[in-house]
Design an enzyme around this catalytic site. Structure first.
Site, PDB file in Angstrom:
ATOM      1  N   HIS A 215      -3.168   7.856   6.029  1.00  0.00           N
ATOM      2  CA  HIS A 215      -3.233   6.719   6.003  1.00  0.00           C
ATOM      3  C   HIS A 215      -4.257   6.410   5.675  1.00  0.00           C
ATOM      4  CE1 HIS A 215      -1.635   2.915   3.274  1.00  0.00           C
ATOM      5  NE2 HIS A 215      -2.233   2.286   4.276  1.00  0.00           N
TER       6      HIS A 215
ATOM      7  N   HIS B  68      -9.865   1.201   0.313  1.00  0.00           N
ATOM      8  CA  HIS B  68      -8.123   1.288   0.604  1.00  0.00           C
ATOM      9  C   HIS B  68      -8.263   0.940  -1.201  1.00  0.00           C
ATOM     10  CE1 HIS B  68      -4.303   1.045   0.745  1.00  0.00           C
ATOM     11  NE2 HIS B  68      -4.497   0.459   1.647  1.00  0.00           N
TER      12      HIS B  68
ATOM     13  N   GLU C 293      -1.136   5.666  13.682  1.00  0.00           N
ATOM     14  CA  GLU C 293      -0.682   6.641  12.999  1.00  0.00           C
ATOM     15  C   GLU C 293      -0.996   7.574  13.329  1.00  0.00           C
ATOM     16  OE1 GLU C 293      -2.609   7.264   9.013  1.00  0.00           O
ATOM     17  OE2 GLU C 293      -1.501   8.758   8.673  1.00  0.00           O
TER      18      GLU C 293
ATOM     19  N   CYS D 166       0.989  -1.618   0.189  1.00  0.00           N
ATOM     20  CA  CYS D 166      -0.010  -0.245   0.026  1.00  0.00           C
ATOM     21  C   CYS D 166       0.562   1.276   0.521  1.00  0.00           C
ATOM     22  CB  CYS D 166      -1.246  -0.423   1.264  1.00  0.00           C
ATOM     23  SG  CYS D 166      -2.045  -1.662   1.260  1.00  0.00           S
TER      24      CYS D 166
ATOM     25  N   LYS E  36      -9.784   7.350   2.280  1.00  0.00           N
ATOM     26  CA  LYS E  36      -9.954   5.638   1.883  1.00  0.00           C
ATOM     27  C   LYS E  36     -11.469   5.950   2.643  1.00  0.00           C
ATOM     28  CE  LYS E  36      -5.279   4.007   2.712  1.00  0.00           C
ATOM     29  NZ  LYS E  36      -4.529   5.217   2.746  1.00  0.00           N
TER      30      LYS E  36
ATOM     31  N   PHE F  51       1.604  -3.332   4.101  1.00  0.00           N
ATOM     32  CA  PHE F  51       2.240  -4.553   4.561  1.00  0.00           C
ATOM     33  C   PHE F  51       3.942  -5.077   3.765  1.00  0.00           C
ATOM     34  CE2 PHE F  51      -2.046  -6.977   4.527  1.00  0.00           C
ATOM     35  CZ  PHE F  51      -2.843  -6.082   5.395  1.00  0.00           C
TER      36      PHE F  51
END
Length: 415
Positions: free
Chosen positions: A305, A342, A316, A165, A337, A403
């Site tokens: 994010h 996402h 975050e 991502c 998002k 990830f």
């Protein structure tokens, strides 16, 4: 900064579930339009999650010939469409450009998964002789950057970044360095993803990463809300044209913003979970701010994010507070998002497109579906809940985490 070269953003393009052009996307974003709905591109009746963010208005024949589009996986189609928009927006005439100094660095987290699925079914049902000769050119992750470079004859740097991502933000950051180092004068960059597919959806269902609000898809993507239950998978693409400042000025290009800093770090912690306390994110944001050379107190906005997962949202917000201290409470923070889900390896580019438009228009799109801020995310922070907010943005940061423990932060400023 020791390097005197400067990098500016002169073109924008995107394909998203809330709009298949920059104008329709940003208008919908400011209005808080939701792009998440029941998945209709394949039968989802047996899946634990049956919704997502699909770019249902997208038609590749609006950008290339039908025959040409058929030779691309959907992730490549989305990428090509975003690049064509960005190039048109930046106004460059490549027939008059030095193509040896123009490149394309474009990412994808997964690549041509739909082609893999299609050809695997054909292999099982009809045998190996019936597998398409176009399989490899369509499934490879670098198909998008290769195709874009061939469309325009770009002969400088050309490669694909694959960091889940964070793929798009890392692509943009590496393109930034490529221009700063004097290797290129212009780079088309961004990211694309088309993983709303049977294997893509079932894989994330198996990980138990996705929201299962099947009775209310439009409220499922809810970053920072205490009631969230996972992220919403989506597809899309975003592209920006990065250009050396004097090169852009010489041809009279419109400049949306200056790209000032880029930070990239690793958690080295867990394949799917962020490091505790957001340690890796802190270092990425700090690196980007240090390179930009802008005092933290001058930042106005962060495009988070903001995935709508408990681990990410808490890590975050913890990172933002560690980096900015008391100034964190003066920042506006919103999650793109929340509007569309996402889009994995495309998300960082789409979110940079949104940030550039917010700088241009002095309005911040909201974080929708935010009813009750998770106390662990700190309700005193300004998440711009539900309604857009007018605010002049001089400096902004855009975060992306993937990830594998990949962290990226881009810092942009008004020019």
């Amino acid at each position: 900064m020791m390097n005197k070269r400067r990098v500016v953003i002169t073109g924008l393009g995107c394909v998203t579930p809330i709009g298949v052009s920059v104008e329709t996307f940003f208008d919908a974003a400011v209005k808080g339009k939701n792009g998440v709905a029941a998945i209709t591109s394949f039968d989802v009746s047996q899946f634990s999650t049956r919704f997502g963010g699909e770019a249902k208005d997208f038609d590749i024949t609006q950008f290339v010939e039908h025959r040409e589009g058929k030779r691309m996986d959907r992730f490549c189609q989305l990428a090509v469409a975003s690049a064509i928009q960005a190039v048109k927006d930046c106004g460059i005439d490549f027939s008059k450009a030095d193509l040896d100094r123009c490149g394309c660095i474009y990412g994808s987290g997964i690549g041509g998964i739909q082609e893999i699925e299609t050809q695997h079914i054909r292999l099982l049902n009809k045998g190996p002789r019936m597998v398409s000769p176009f399989t490899v050119p369509k499934l490879m992750g670098n198909a998008a950057c290769g195709t874009i470079s061939m469309m325009y004859g770009l002969k400088a740097a050309n490669f694909c970044v694959v960091t889940a991502c964070a793929s798009a933000s890392h692509s943009i950051g590496e393109a930034f360095y490529n221009i700063l180092d004097g290797r290129s004068d212009l780079v088309i960059t961004g990211g694309s993803e088309a993983a709303v597919s049977p294997v893509g959806l079932s894989s994330f269902c198996a990980l138990k990463s996705l929201s299962t609000r099947n009775d209310s898809p439009e409220t499922a993507s809810r970053p920072f809300d205490v009631g969230r239950d996972g992220f919403v998978i989506a597809e899309g693409a975003g592209a920006v044209v990065l250009e050396e400042y004097e090169h852009a000025k010489k041809r009279g290009a419109k400049i949306y913003a200056e790209l000032l800093g880029y930070g990239a770090t690793a958690d080295a912690h867990h394949i799917t979970a962020p490091s505790p306390e957001g340690e890796g994110a802190v270092r990425a944001i700090e690196l980007a701010i240090k390179q930009a050379g802008i005092p933290k107190e001058k930042f106005d906005y962060i495009n988070a994010h903001g995935t709508s997962t408990e681990l990410n949202d808490i890590a975050e917000t913890t990172a933002i507070k560690k980096v900015f201290g008391d100034h964190a409470y003066k920042l506006s923070i919103s999650s793109t998002k929340s509007l569309m889900g996402h889009s994995l390896g495309a998300s960082g580019a789409i979110e940079l497109v949104a940030t550039c438009k917010m700088i241009e228009k002095s309005i911040i799109h909201p974080t929708i579906n935010l009813d009750n801020v998770d106390p662990k995310c700190d309700p005193k922070l300004d998440f711009v809940p539900k309604v857009a907010k007018e605010r002049k943005i001089n400096y902004a940061a855009s975060n992306s985490f993937g990830f594998g423990g990949h962290n990226a932060c881009l810092v942009v400023g008004r020019i």
